[in-house]
Design a protein around this motif. Structure first.
Motif, PDB file in Angstrom:
ATOM      1  N   UNK A  42      -1.643  11.060 -11.777  1.00 25.47           N
ATOM      2  CA  UNK A  42      -2.904  10.960 -11.260  1.00 25.47           C
ATOM      3  C   UNK A  42      -2.951  11.239  -9.688  1.00 25.47           C
ATOM      4  N   UNK A  43      -3.909  11.585  -9.046  1.00 27.52           N
ATOM      5  CA  UNK A  43      -3.854  11.881  -7.645  1.00 27.52           C
ATOM      6  C   UNK A  43      -3.793  10.364  -6.946  1.00 27.52           C
ATOM      7  N   UNK A  44      -3.139  10.376  -5.700  1.00 27.53           N
ATOM      8  CA  UNK A  44      -3.038   8.887  -5.235  1.00 27.53           C
ATOM      9  C   UNK A  44      -4.489   8.782  -4.395  1.00 27.53           C
ATOM     10  N   UNK A  45      -4.705   7.398  -4.498  1.00 31.27           N
ATOM     11  CA  UNK A  45      -5.913   7.196  -4.013  1.00 31.27           C
ATOM     12  C   UNK A  45      -5.952   5.678  -2.920  1.00 31.27           C
ATOM     13  N   UNK A  46      -7.043   5.319  -2.208  1.00 31.38           N
ATOM     14  CA  UNK A  46      -6.704   3.977  -1.620  1.00 31.38           C
ATOM     15  C   UNK A  46      -6.368   2.995  -2.408  1.00 31.38           C
ATOM     16  N   UNK A  47      -6.741   2.994  -3.481  1.00 25.92           N
ATOM     17  CA  UNK A  47      -6.340   1.952  -4.668  1.00 25.92           C
ATOM     18  C   UNK A  47      -4.766   1.972  -5.050  1.00 25.92           C
ATOM     19  N   UNK A  48      -4.303   3.005  -4.802  1.00 29.44           N
ATOM     20  CA  UNK A  48      -2.931   3.370  -5.240  1.00 29.44           C
ATOM     21  C   UNK A  48      -1.952   2.275  -4.518  1.00 29.44           C
ATOM     22  N   UNK A  68       0.742  -1.218   0.003  1.00 31.97           N
ATOM     23  CA  UNK A  68       0.074  -0.223   0.163  1.00 31.97           C
ATOM     24  C   UNK A  68       0.852   1.382   0.036  1.00 31.97           C
ATOM     25  N   UNK A  69       0.230   2.423  -0.361  1.00 34.00           N
ATOM     26  CA  UNK A  69       0.895   3.558  -0.467  1.00 34.00           C
ATOM     27  C   UNK A  69       1.356   3.948   0.989  1.00 34.00           C
ATOM     28  N   UNK A  70       2.543   4.653   1.176  1.00 33.47           N
ATOM     29  CA  UNK A  70       2.868   5.083   2.665  1.00 33.47           C
ATOM     30  C   UNK A  70       3.640   6.126   2.349  1.00 33.47           C
ATOM     31  N   UNK A  71       4.146   6.839   3.495  1.00 36.55           N
ATOM     32  CA  UNK A  71       5.075   8.083   3.566  1.00 36.55           C
ATOM     33  C   UNK A  71       6.074   7.819   2.569  1.00 36.55           C
ATOM     34  N   UNK A  72       6.313   8.841   1.709  1.00 33.12           N
ATOM     35  CA  UNK A  72       7.510   8.903   0.752  1.00 33.12           C
ATOM     36  C   UNK A  72       8.484  10.088   1.326  1.00 33.12           C
ATOM     37  N   UNK A  73       9.765   9.702   1.764  1.00 38.66           N
ATOM     38  CA  UNK A  73      10.706  10.806   2.239  1.00 38.66           C
ATOM     39  C   UNK A  73      11.325  11.401   0.947  1.00 38.66           C
ATOM     40  N   UNK A  74      11.191  12.526   0.676  1.00 40.61           N
ATOM     41  CA  UNK A  74      11.814  13.468  -0.312  1.00 40.61           C
ATOM     42  C   UNK A  74      13.380  13.445  -0.265  1.00 40.61           C
ATOM     43  N   UNK A  75      14.150  13.372  -1.234  1.00 38.22           N
ATOM     44  CA  UNK A  75      15.348  13.242  -1.307  1.00 38.22           C
ATOM     45  C   UNK A  75      15.926  14.497  -2.414  1.00 38.22           C
ATOM     46  N   UNK A  76      16.466  15.410  -1.744  1.00 36.91           N
ATOM     47  CA  UNK A  76      16.967  16.623  -2.692  1.00 36.91           C
ATOM     48  C   UNK A  76      17.640  16.108  -3.931  1.00 36.91           C
ATOM     49  N   UNK A  77      17.482  16.885  -5.074  1.00 40.42           N
ATOM     50  CA  UNK A  77      18.275  16.727  -6.312  1.00 40.42           C
ATOM     51  C   UNK A  77      18.167  15.806  -7.003  1.00 40.42           C
ATOM     52  N   UNK A  78      16.910  15.137  -6.927  1.00 38.35           N
ATOM     53  CA  UNK A  78      16.610  13.603  -7.626  1.00 38.35           C
ATOM     54  C   UNK A  78      15.892  14.274  -9.093  1.00 38.35           C
ATOM     55  N   UNK A  79      15.781  13.280  -9.956  1.00 41.68           N
ATOM     56  CA  UNK A  79      15.061  13.514 -11.240  1.00 41.68           C
ATOM     57  C   UNK A  79      13.643  13.718 -10.865  1.00 41.68           C
ATOM     58  N   UNK A  80      12.892  14.616 -11.446  1.00 40.02           N
ATOM     59  CA  UNK A  80      11.546  14.699 -10.858  1.00 40.02           C
ATOM     60  C   UNK A  80      10.598  13.438 -10.786  1.00 40.02           C
ATOM     61  N   UNK A  81      11.026  12.584 -11.592  1.00 35.66           N
ATOM     62  CA  UNK A  81       9.933  11.086 -11.516  1.00 35.66           C
ATOM     63  C   UNK A  81      10.360  10.222 -10.429  1.00 35.66           C
TER      64      UNK A  81
END
Length: 134
Positions: free
Chosen positions: A74-80, A35-48
């Motif tokens: 698309x926006x994240x949903x409970x099905x993501x 399931x989707x969970x918290x994604x920790x951002x990392x600086x200076x990565x490619x946008x994708x």
């Protein structure tokens, strides 16, 4: 998980939806689906590259497949879901996948062939191309 007939052979693919299109990912590449969970951002990565997650003590990089393929995000949903793939290796698929006549120089070509699925055709993703740096 679906079994898809490709060039007279059968193979198993996980079918995902990106926008209005369906894509197949060879199950031999898939390690886990979570399931989707918290994604920790990392600086200076490619946008994708969205960042990283901690999955049972292992740091896993997260890629937005829609963004990488140039599709609307698309926006994240409970099905993501997050699909965790194993290390990508190059395999000779000439006997299993009917290759399409694509320009090999096209760095934005992420499809390796087409298989039949649910009465229609489904694009089979080339995970080597998806994960390659441009």
């Amino acid at each position: 998980m679906e079994e898809i007939k490709v060039a007279g052979e059968t193979a198993q693919f996980i079918v995902i939806r990106l926008g209005q299109e369906q894509y197949g990912i060879d199950i031999s590449y898939i390690e886990n689906i979570v399931r989707m969970q918290h994604i920790t951002r990392v600086p200076k990565l490619a946008p994708y590259l969205k960042g990283v997650i901690n999955l049972r003590g292992e740091v896993i990089p997260i890629m937005c497949l829609s963004m990488k393929m140039g599709l609307p995000v698309e926006e994240e949903t409970k099905a993501s879901r997050i699909i965790i793939i194993k290390e990508v290796v190059t395999l000779d698929m000439t006997e299993q996948v009917e290759k399409l006549a694509f320009n090999k120089e096209d760095k934005n070509n992420f499809v390796q062939g087409v298989g039949k699925y649910a009465g229609g055709l489904i694009s089979l993703l080339d995970l080597n191309a998806v994960t390659a740096e441009k």
